[in-house]
Write an enzyme that holds these catalytic residues in place. Sequence first.
Site, PDB file in Angstrom:
ATOM      1  N   HIS A 128     -12.206 -64.651   1.167  1.00 36.92           N
ATOM      2  CA  HIS A 128     -11.066 -65.093   1.998  1.00 36.92           C
ATOM      3  C   HIS A 128     -10.164 -66.072   1.253  1.00 36.92           C
ATOM      4  O   HIS A 128      -9.124 -66.475   1.766  1.00 36.92           O
ATOM      5  CB  HIS A 128     -11.555 -65.764   3.287  1.00 36.92           C
ATOM      6  CG  HIS A 128     -12.274 -64.844   4.213  1.00 36.92           C
ATOM      7  ND1 HIS A 128     -11.753 -63.643   4.638  1.00 36.92           N
ATOM      8  CD2 HIS A 128     -13.505 -64.943   4.804  1.00 36.92           C
ATOM      9  CE1 HIS A 128     -12.617 -63.051   5.446  1.00 36.92           C
ATOM     10  NE2 HIS A 128     -13.696 -63.805   5.545  1.00 36.92           N
ATOM     11  N   ASP A 170     -18.052 -56.488   3.422  1.00 33.30           N
ATOM     12  CA  ASP A 170     -18.230 -57.540   4.421  1.00 33.30           C
ATOM     13  C   ASP A 170     -17.525 -57.079   5.700  1.00 33.30           C
ATOM     14  O   ASP A 170     -16.530 -56.362   5.636  1.00 33.30           O
ATOM     15  CB  ASP A 170     -17.608 -58.838   3.899  1.00 33.30           C
ATOM     16  CG  ASP A 170     -17.906 -60.046   4.757  1.00 33.30           C
ATOM     17  OD1 ASP A 170     -18.772 -60.841   4.380  1.00 33.30           O
ATOM     18  OD2 ASP A 170     -17.252 -60.202   5.824  1.00 33.30           O
ATOM     19  N   HIS A 172     -15.711 -58.701   7.607  1.00 28.31           N
ATOM     20  CA  HIS A 172     -14.364 -59.284   7.689  1.00 28.31           C
ATOM     21  C   HIS A 172     -13.505 -58.783   6.529  1.00 28.31           C
ATOM     22  O   HIS A 172     -14.021 -58.553   5.432  1.00 28.31           O
ATOM     23  CB  HIS A 172     -14.441 -60.812   7.625  1.00 28.31           C
ATOM     24  CG  HIS A 172     -15.297 -61.421   8.688  1.00 28.31           C
ATOM     25  ND1 HIS A 172     -16.612 -61.777   8.467  1.00 28.31           N
ATOM     26  CD2 HIS A 172     -15.014 -61.711   9.979  1.00 28.31           C
ATOM     27  CE1 HIS A 172     -17.109 -62.275   9.597  1.00 28.31           C
ATOM     28  NE2 HIS A 172     -16.170 -62.246  10.521  1.00 28.31           N
ATOM     29  N   ASP A 258     -22.754 -59.171   7.228  1.00 31.51           N
ATOM     30  CA  ASP A 258     -22.516 -59.609   8.609  1.00 31.51           C
ATOM     31  C   ASP A 258     -22.138 -58.452   9.535  1.00 31.51           C
ATOM     32  O   ASP A 258     -21.910 -58.650  10.721  1.00 31.51           O
ATOM     33  CB  ASP A 258     -21.469 -60.738   8.670  1.00 31.51           C
ATOM     34  CG  ASP A 258     -20.347 -60.572   7.662  1.00 31.51           C
ATOM     35  OD1 ASP A 258     -20.268 -59.509   7.006  1.00 31.51           O
ATOM     36  OD2 ASP A 258     -19.536 -61.507   7.512  1.00 31.51           O
TER      37      ASP A 258
HETATM   38 ZN   LIG Z   1     -17.749 -61.915   6.681  1.00 28.30          ZN
END
Ligand SMILES: [Zn+2]
Length: 352
Positions: A128, A170, A172, A258
Site C-alpha cells: 500500500h 493479497d 486488498h 487475508d
Molecule cells: Zn491485505
Amino acid sequence: MTMLRIVIETDSLRKHSPWFEHPENPGRIKYVIDGIKRNGLTDYTRFVKHSYEEKEVLQVLNRVHCRKYIEYIMKCRNNAPCQIDPDTYFSETSYELALETFDLSYNTGLSIGEQERIFLIMRPPGHHAGKCGKAFNAPTQGFCIFNNAAATVLGFKDRGFKRVAILDIDVHHGNGTQEIFYKNNDVLHIDIHRNPHDFYPFTGFPEDIGMGRGRGYSVNFIVLPHTGDDSYIHIVDYAFKLIQLYGPEALIVSAGFDGYKNDGLADLDLSQYSYYYIGRKLSRIDVPVVIVLEGGYGLGLIKGIPALLNGLLGIEKQYSTTITNNKISLYNLMIARKIFDTITKVWRQSRE
Ligand SMILES: [Zn+2]
C-alpha cells in the site's frame, strides 16, 4: 525440482511493535513459523538477521519513494512512537525494521538464483506504500511504510533484467505497487483483490489498466464477497495466462493471506485449496520467483502459507474446496474475461 528457501527475518519477531492492539504485529511471524512447523517444512527455513548500510538503502529508497516522503519518515523516526495515519503506527524500531525489510527485498531480487524460489517472511508489509505514501488517494497506507515488492523489482533491474511481473494475491488492492509502476511497461502488475467499491483501499478497478507506455500493464481482477476456491482459481488461471503471455524474466508475488476464510479483516471464503493451487502454478514458472509477505493476520498465515508451500514443492495434498454461490461466480468470471480480453487486445495493438 523446486529449489525453495523460506527466509525468516528474525527482527520481524520483535521490532516495529504496536503499543496498542493492532493486527499487524510481531505475533504474525510466530503464526507463520507455527504453520511451517506443523507441516514439517522447517528444513527449508533459514532465520536471517539482514544487515544493511543505511546510506546504500537510502539510495534505493530514493528510486522508489519521493524525497518528501522519505524526509517525512525520518521525522517520524524522531517523533516515535507516533501514527503515520489512523491505520499505520510507527514505533521506536519501525524505521530500522522497515529499512531492513526493504533492503532484504532488494537484495533478494539482486541475488536469487535462476532456479530458485525464495519466500521472504518479514514485516511490515509494503504494497500500500505508494511513491509519496498514500497511493491513488487511498485513505491510509494500510500498515505499510516502504514498498518491498518495488525494491525487489529494482534488484532484478539492477542485474539487467528487462521484464519483471508482479502478482499480488493479497485480498486488498496493492495500490502502492500499482502507482509506482503505473506508467511502466517493463513491469507487469497483476492484482487479484476484493471488489474495491466498498472495500479498503477503494482503488484498483478493472478499468484502471495503466497510463502512457504503461497502458495495459496494470491489471486489476476483482472478486465479490464470499468468493470461494472454485471461483477464485479461475481468476488465478487468467492471471497466470497473462504472465505466460508477457514472458517475464522474474516473478514477484506480493503474498497476502487475508483472503483466507475468517483470517480476520476480509470476507472472501478462500481455504487451503486456493493457496495450494497458486503454489502449484508457481512451481511451473521457469524464472526466479521471490515471494514477499504482505497481509494475513491469523488463519491465513497458519494454514494458507503451508498450503502454498506444499503446492510449490509439488507435495501431493487433497484439500477440499469452498463453493461459491452461482451469481457471485458468474459475476467474477464475466469481469475477469472482460479484463483478460481488454489487456490482450491492448498488447496486440501495441505490437501492430
Ligand atoms: Zn491485505
